[in-house]
Design a protein around this motif. Structure first.
Motif, short mmCIF file in Angstrom:
data_model
loop_
_atom_site.label_atom_id
_atom_site.label_comp_id
_atom_site.label_asym_id
_atom_site.label_seq_id
_atom_site.Cartn_x
_atom_site.Cartn_y
_atom_site.Cartn_z
N ALA A 186 0.85 -1.20 0.00
CA ALA A 186 0.00 0.00 0.00
C ALA A 186 0.87 1.24 0.00
O ALA A 186 2.07 1.19 0.32
CB ALA A 186 -0.91 0.00 1.23
N GLU A 187 0.25 2.36 -0.36
CA GLU A 187 0.95 3.64 -0.29
C GLU A 187 1.03 4.08 1.17
O GLU A 187 0.03 4.03 1.89
CB GLU A 187 0.21 4.71 -1.10
N VAL A 188 2.20 4.47 1.60
CA VAL A 188 2.38 4.95 2.97
C VAL A 188 3.20 6.23 2.94
O VAL A 188 3.89 6.53 1.96
CB VAL A 188 3.09 3.91 3.87
N THR A 189 3.10 6.99 4.01
CA THR A 189 3.93 8.18 4.17
C THR A 189 5.20 7.78 4.89
O THR A 189 5.15 7.14 5.96
CB THR A 189 3.19 9.26 4.98
N LEU A 190 6.35 8.13 4.31
CA LEU A 190 7.64 7.78 4.91
C LEU A 190 8.25 9.00 5.58
O LEU A 190 8.10 10.13 5.11
CB LEU A 190 8.61 7.25 3.85
N THR A 191 8.94 8.75 6.66
CA THR A 191 9.66 9.81 7.38
C THR A 191 11.14 9.51 7.32
O THR A 191 11.57 8.39 7.67
CB THR A 191 9.22 9.88 8.85
N ARG A 192 11.93 10.49 6.90
CA ARG A 192 13.37 10.24 6.76
C ARG A 192 14.06 10.25 8.11
O ARG A 192 13.72 11.04 9.01
CB ARG A 192 14.01 11.28 5.84
N ASP A 193 15.06 9.40 8.24
CA ASP A 193 15.90 9.39 9.43
C ASP A 193 16.53 10.78 9.59
O ASP A 193 17.09 11.33 8.65
CB ASP A 193 17.01 8.33 9.27
N GLU A 194 16.44 11.34 10.78
CA GLU A 194 16.93 12.70 11.00
C GLU A 194 18.45 12.75 11.21
O GLU A 194 19.05 13.82 11.11
CB GLU A 194 16.23 13.33 12.20
N ASP A 195 19.06 11.62 11.51
CA ASP A 195 20.50 11.62 11.82
C ASP A 195 21.33 11.86 10.56
O ASP A 195 20.89 11.64 9.43
CB ASP A 195 20.91 10.28 12.44
N VAL A 196 22.55 12.32 10.80
CA VAL A 196 23.53 12.47 9.71
C VAL A 196 24.68 11.50 9.96
O VAL A 196 24.80 10.92 11.05
CB VAL A 196 24.06 13.91 9.60
N LEU A 197 25.51 11.35 8.96
CA LEU A 197 26.64 10.43 9.07
C LEU A 197 27.84 11.09 9.74
O LEU A 197 28.07 12.30 9.59
CB LEU A 197 27.04 9.93 7.68
#
Length: 898
Positions: free
Chosen positions: A458-469
């Motif tokens: 199904a279509e879902v809303t994704l949230t990006r990981d806030e951390d950086v490398l």
């Protein structure tokens, strides 16, 4: 005509701009020339040039200029590092000055401010590198967050994740409570601090009145204890192993375990194990399957969420109100409250003063907290194997070789690499989360959405990981990402792998090893064949530079005062591989004198009509003087080249210094003066021809380390077009007929005059006093040499004559051996020989006393064990100097003829 005084500021900027405008620093991928590649350790974009930069970039620039002159297609790749936490801190501080807080404006707006700052101020370090004379290929400049490098970072992250080499895990990290992020070991500064060692009594379950005493420096983490550890062979606790203790205040049953981590010789011999708040305890917890509750939050304040069940169980049995009162208290306030409560309960056995090392954030200045968090990790152990094998088999070599041991010690015991940081500035981790917690790692959000649709249907809303490398993640890709990877480019094909990496020992693990791991994994080979490790720069006393000591040296101030060449030559002269460099303002000032010596010699040549002569043929010279200086130049070329091949900057600088100052300036030009001042003869023409040839050779030899002065003189004399020395060929030895005979004759002359001067200096003979030189035991050949060079001997040796002593002629004075002859100086009527002998003896005795004093100190094993290595080394140098002085004075006393 050259100006009378050397003024580097009058030509440095002009020459650098000329080189850069003419493209003299550029690499040429299309050329057939063999490549030579050095990847710059990218300085932080926030940085300013410090003396450590001056050291490493002087070495790199010397190597790159030398290889260019050898005809190699040299690439010195420039660029800067985005320096995650450092840059974020700078911009946050600037915004705070305007009354703006990062979290108030949000991530997107904050990053706009960072990029704006970078555009305005981020080029400071590169401008300063130009002042130093660094000949970097500036059109190829890269930044670890530019578009191409960002693509490389995403590609590496996704690929390693697909291969199972990047994953999420809950482990301990160095946590900075002020900046609210995990930090690397390199960003941790260990400080010696005075504190206390608390001996706390934990009741033994089921044995009324019996306690096991633990020693701790951190009572504030007591609420998170899940075991007590004792050494397996410690007889005092053998019967307690396998039993339980009752955790004070909380009432939790915690096991008493046997583990070699506990040291019977330290504290009480028993230690509390708090796996969520100590790295060693975490390892013990892993070994024994212990629970790992966290009792301090991200700000270092007490939190009770993970032990609430223990407190609830106390209801009706004991009053948990005190523990609940700790919630939200700062860790150090909680420490005081917990100790006070334990004292009230009579559970504190003793408190003793104790000094221990406390890790602090090097930028925040606050004590870091080992914290159990969910982070992204890289399987460094797997990636390390090919890198280790490359060093073991010699495919990658360390110079000096002993630094391989540091590399191996880290790499063979490598732990998972925490690559995530809780910052906004940096490469944001390419991972997205669905509402159900599913994680999708992809190169783009569109790819992540496609993965989510396939998995979830199904279509879902994704949230990006806030951390950086971690900044070191992108830096680890530097040798190939800067060349265009993951795309195939001519640069990548030609310049990877590179030739040499020049860096300090302190980042062997953080940067060198990680570049090797990534290089092997993605390119199939280490990014460099040689790792040249230089020392750190210390002050002239060998002490570490720090603002608090007031001994920090500003390289730009030294450049302003003495010129870039003086600083560069001083650094090269002191840069013994692997050893720290003791540098002070006086050393740079002294080496400015070397530049002045070259300038004055060139000016002397110009005043005497010495100019470039393309028709001069070294193989046709006939005079001993010309043959001698050409032969000496050949030797200097050989020494300098061999030193650079071996990465011995100190030997390279020393070879150039000795040849220029001694052979060319002090001897050749002095010996040449009679011919230069005389009529136009074949000898004069030959001397002038040799002088211009050797001056050109000197400028070439010194150009890698003293680029400005040498280019200015090259251009002024007309050896080539403006700014062309940088592109000239490295000097090669020339054929010199009769070199051996010329060397024997002139070396004898130099030895004679040097020996006579030495004796006169030791005996305090005034320069105005002249005396005969009597050559006792001299062969006819030696006497003939003296006759041929009598003018030079008279002028430079302050002698009236050079002859064999008459039969029965008694000489009282001083004597010195030169070759087969004993040279007698009749000084009896000039100085008081007895007084001189007494003076020398007094100085000898003083030097002996100084040596004995230092030898006694070094013979004290306790002193050697306790003293800092640099202090021990300084005393060894003092002892060697004292012994050398004693030997010199005794030799001088022996020269006074009875």
């Amino acid at each position: 005509m050259l100006e009378k005084n050397l003024l580097p500021a009058s030509f440095e900027q002009r020459l650098y701009e000329g080189w850069e405008a003419a493209g003299r620093f550029g690499a040429h991928p299309e050329s057939a020339a063999d490549p030579f590649t050095i990847m710059i350790p990218p300085p932080n974009v926030t940085g300013s040039l410090h003396i450590g930069h001056a050291l490493t970039f002087t070495i790199q620039d010397t190597l790159i200029r030398w290889r260019r002159m050898q005809g190699r297609d040299a690439l010195w790749q420039p660029g800067t590092d985005h320096a995650g936490i450092a840059t974020q801190m700078v911009v946050e501080r600037l915004l705070a000055g305007q009354g703006v807080q990062r979290r108030e404006i949000g991530r997107e707006k904050f990053l706009e401010h960072v990029w704006e700052w970078k555009a305005q101020s981020g080029g400071n370090i590169t401008r300063q590198l130009r002042r130093l004379g660094a000949s970097l290929d500036w059109p190829r400049e890269r930044f670890t967050m530019d578009a191409g490098l960002s693509e490389a970072v995403r590609e590496v992250f996704v690929t390693l994740h697909e291969q199972g080499l990047i994953y999420r895990d809950r482990r301990l990290v160095n946590w900075d409570p002020k900046f609210q992020t995990a930090i690397s070991d390199l960003e941790v500064e260990n400080r010696e601090m005075k504190g206390s060692l608390w001996h706390l009594r934990y009741p033994v379950e089921g044995e009324a009145g019996r306690f096991i005493v633990v020693a701790t420096t951190r009572p504030e983490t007591l609420l998170g204890d899940t075991a007590i550890a004792v050494h397996p062979e410690d007889e005092r606790f053998r019967d307690l192993v396998g039993k339980f203790a009752i955790l004070p205040l909380v009432g939790r049953r915690i096991p008493i375990v046997a583990d070699e981590y506990s040291d019977p010789e330290k504290g009480s011999g028993a230690v509390k194990i708090t796996p969520a708040h100590d790295f060693n305890d975490f390892a013990v917890g892993k070994r024994h399957g212990l629970a790992m509750p966290s009792v301090l939050d991200a700000y270092g304040a007490v939190m009770l969420d993970e032990i609430e069940g223990d407190l609830a169980a106390l209801e009706g049995v004991a009053d948990p109100a005190f523990v609940r009162s700790l919630a939200g208290q700062d860790r150090f306030e909680a420490r005081k409250a917990i100790v006070a409560e334990l004292e009230r309960l009579e559970l504190v056995e003793t408190i003793e003063p104790h000094s221990n090392v406390v890790p602090h954030g090097d930028r925040s200045g606050v004590p870091i907290e080992p914290r159990l968090t969910l982070q992204w990790y890289c399987d460094a152990a797997t990636l390390a194997k090919p890198a280790i094998e490359a060093v073991e088999t010699g495919k990658t070599e360390f110079v000096p070789k002993h630094f391989e041991n540091i590399f191996f010690s880290w790499m063979r015991d490598i732990q998972p690499w925490c690559i995530s940081r809780q910052l906004w500035w940096g490469h944001q981790i390419p991972a997205w989360y669905a509402p159900d917690g599913s994680c999708f790692v992809a190169r783009t959000e569109e790819e992540a959405l496609a993965q989510a649709r396939q998995k979830l249907g199904a279509e879902v809303t994704l949230t990006r990981d806030e951390d950086v490398l971690d900044t070191w993640f992108s830096s680890a890709l530097w040798p190939f990402s800067t060349l265009g990877w993951p795309n195939k480019t001519p640069e990548l094909d030609k310049y990877y792998p590179g030739d040499v990496l020049v860096t300090g020992w302190d980042i062997i693990f953080f940067w060198v090893a990680r570049m090797m791991m990534m290089g092997h994994h993605f390119m199939g080979a280490a990014p460099f064949k040689t790792v040249y490790i230089h020392g750190l720069v210390r002050d002239e006393k060998g002490q570490k530079m720090s603002k608090s000591k007031g001994n920090v040296i500003d390289p730009l101030e030294l450049v302003e005062s003495f010129g870039a060449d003086a600083l560069r030559f001083a650094i090269a002269s002191l840069a013994t591989p692997g050893r720290d460099v003791k540098l002070g303002r006086k050393r740079v000032e002294d080496f400015r004198s070397f530049g002045t010596k070259i300038w004055n010699a060139a000016r002397f040549c110009e005043m005497n009509g010495i100019a470039p002569d393309a028709s001069f043929d070294p193989s046709r010279v006939e005079t001993p003087l010309a043959r001698w200086i050409l032969d000496a130049a050949n030797a200097a070329i050989g020494e300098a080249t061999a030193a650079l091949e071996a990465y011995r900057m100190d030997d390279y600088a020393g070879a150039c210094y000795r040849f220029v100052w001694n052979s060319f300036c002090d001897w050749f030009l002095e010996f040449a003066k009679p011919a230069l001042n005389g009529p136009d003869t074949a000898e004069k023409a030959e001397v002038k021809g040799a002088a211009q040839h050797v001056l050109g050779t000197i400028l070439k030899l010194l150009h890698p380390v003293m680029p400005y002065l040498t280019e200015e003189l090259w251009d002024h004399f007309g050896y080539g077009p403006a700014c062309s020395l940088i592109g000239e060929s490295w000097p090669q030895p020339v054929a010199v007929p009769g070199a051996e005979a010329a060397r024997a004759e002139l070396d004898w002359l130099v030895s004679l005059i040097s020996a006579v001067r030495g004796v006169r200096s030791e005996m305090n003979v005034s320069p105005s006093v002249t005396v005969p030189l009597l050559a006792q035991g001299a062969t006819p050949e030696t006497l003939a040499r003296g006759a041929r060079w009598i003018d030079a001997i008279r002028r430079l040796g302050r002698a009236t004559e050079f002859r064999a002593p008459e039969a029965g002629e008694a000489v009282k004075g001083a004597q010195v051996t030169v070759g087969e002859a004993t040279i007698l100086l009749p000084l009896a009527g000039v100085i008081d020989l007895a007084a001189e002998r007494a003076r020398l003896m007094k100085e000898r005795d003083k030097a002996q006393a100084e040596g004995a004093k230092v030898a006694q100190k070094l013979g004290n094993a306790d002193f050697v064990a306790r003293a800092k290595p640099e202090v021990v080394e300084e005393n060894r140098e003092r002892l060697a100097a004292a012994e050398a002085e004693v030997a010199r004075l005794e030799a001088a006393m022996a020269r006074i003829a009875e």
